[in-house]
Design a protein around this motif. Structure first.
Motif, PDB file in Angstrom:
ATOM      1  N   GLU A  35      36.924  48.453  49.206  1.00  0.00           N
ATOM      2  CA  GLU A  35      37.106  47.505  48.112  1.00  0.00           C
ATOM      3  C   GLU A  35      36.975  46.074  48.613  1.00  0.00           C
ATOM      4  OE1 GLU A  35      37.515  48.299  44.845  1.00  0.00           O
ATOM      5  OE2 GLU A  35      37.180  50.354  45.528  1.00  0.00           O
ATOM      6  N   PRO A  36      36.332  45.216  47.826  1.00  0.00           N
ATOM      7  CA  PRO A  36      36.315  43.797  48.213  1.00  0.00           C
ATOM      8  C   PRO A  36      37.737  43.250  48.242  1.00  0.00           C
ATOM      9  CG  PRO A  36      34.853  44.201  46.334  1.00  0.00           C
ATOM     10  CD  PRO A  36      35.619  45.459  46.581  1.00  0.00           C
ATOM     11  N   LEU A  37      37.990  42.373  49.177  1.00  0.00           N
ATOM     12  CA  LEU A  37      39.287  41.729  49.314  1.00  0.00           C
ATOM     13  C   LEU A  37      39.224  40.404  48.560  1.00  0.00           C
ATOM     14  CD1 LEU A  37      42.068  41.771  50.734  1.00  0.00           C
ATOM     15  CD2 LEU A  37      40.968  40.708  52.698  1.00  0.00           C
ATOM     16  N   VAL A  38      40.020  40.255  47.511  1.00  0.00           N
ATOM     17  CA  VAL A  38      40.040  39.034  46.706  1.00  0.00           C
ATOM     18  C   VAL A  38      41.343  38.297  47.008  1.00  0.00           C
ATOM     19  CG1 VAL A  38      39.946  38.063  44.391  1.00  0.00           C
ATOM     20  CG2 VAL A  38      38.631  40.122  44.929  1.00  0.00           C
ATOM     21  N   ILE A  39      41.209  37.079  47.540  1.00  0.00           N
ATOM     22  CA  ILE A  39      42.366  36.292  47.969  1.00  0.00           C
ATOM     23  C   ILE A  39      42.399  34.990  47.178  1.00  0.00           C
ATOM     24  CG2 ILE A  39      43.509  35.225  49.952  1.00  0.00           C
ATOM     25  CD1 ILE A  39      41.516  37.007  51.675  1.00  0.00           C
ATOM     26  N   PRO A  40      43.468  34.735  46.426  1.00  0.00           N
ATOM     27  CA  PRO A  40      43.558  33.463  45.699  1.00  0.00           C
ATOM     28  C   PRO A  40      43.587  32.281  46.671  1.00  0.00           C
ATOM     29  CG  PRO A  40      45.253  35.003  44.957  1.00  0.00           C
ATOM     30  CD  PRO A  40      44.619  35.603  46.174  1.00  0.00           C
ATOM     31  N   VAL A  41      42.889  31.216  46.325  1.00  0.00           N
ATOM     32  CA  VAL A  41      42.927  29.993  47.123  1.00  0.00           C
ATOM     33  C   VAL A  41      44.243  29.282  46.800  1.00  0.00           C
ATOM     34  CG1 VAL A  41      41.840  27.727  47.472  1.00  0.00           C
ATOM     35  CG2 VAL A  41      40.413  29.769  47.217  1.00  0.00           C
ATOM     36  N   PRO A  42      44.987  28.863  47.807  1.00  0.00           N
ATOM     37  CA  PRO A  42      46.262  28.190  47.533  1.00  0.00           C
ATOM     38  C   PRO A  42      46.048  26.822  46.875  1.00  0.00           C
ATOM     39  CG  PRO A  42      45.759  28.107  49.875  1.00  0.00           C
ATOM     40  CD  PRO A  42      44.712  28.977  49.242  1.00  0.00           C
TER      41      PRO A  42
END
Length: 190
Positions: A35-42
């Motif tokens: 799965e793609p890793l989706v990380i919110p930008v702080p």
């Protein structure tokens, strides 16, 4: 890049082929990282040159995020190298490319690629029409450093997964072969 940034339709003999625009196909993911890793930008990142916090601007977790993907094949080969980048997007376009090899030089990062979306990357942050590089601003430096850290974290997880797959006997055998190769190179250079 064109498929990722534009709506591309194919027309054959005057007829549109398919019922939707063409989509980019990504390589098969690294085993265990499907799965793609989706990380919110702080909301803030740190400018590595000054150590000061920089606001990442407008948006929320749905419009400001980093998506990291993996590939089962190394992306450092000639045919895969164009994919071995982080595509940097603002609200409208791809505005820059960051080499994953520059962000995280380790061998395991050779299986990582992705996209960073930050709507506030416009105006002073953009270099020009080339869409390859960005200006050297605190926001750009902070986002690049933050992205490099996330890429390194994923590369470290890939390294750990790879290390678990190899038996200690296999590692010893490879180390012995490398030592022999080093000895031969020393002799050759003398």
């Amino acid at each position: 890049l064109t498929l990722e940034s534009c709506g591309v339709w194919f027309v054959v003999d005057g007829q549109i082929v398919g019922d939707s625009p063409a989509k980019a196909e990504y390589p098969e993911p690294f085993p265990g990282f499907t799965e793609p890793l989706v990380i919110p930008v702080p909301n803030e990142v740190t400018d590595p040159h000054t150590g000061e916090s920089v606001n990442t601007g407008v948006g929320n977790d749905e419009s400001r995020f980093l998506t990291l993907r993996t590939s089962a094949r190394s992306l450092r080969t000639e045919d895969m190298r164009p994919l071995h980048v982080i595509r940097v997007r603002n609200a409208r376009n791809i505005v820059g490319l960051w080499s994953v090899a520059d962000l995280s030089p380790g061998a395991s990062s050779g299986f990582v690629f992705g996209e960073l979306r930050v709507p506030s990357l416009d105006g002073e942050h953009l270099t020009g029409a080339d869409r390859k590089s960005l200006n050297d601003t605190p926001l750009v430096r902070g986002l690049e450093g933050w992205t490099a850290d996330r890429v390194k974290e994923l590369a470290d997880k890939i390294q750990q997964a790879t290390a678990k797959e190899h038996r200690s006997e296999d590692r010893d055998k490879v180390n012995q072969s490398l030592n022999k190769l080093r000895d031969l190179m020393r002799e050759f250079l003398k």
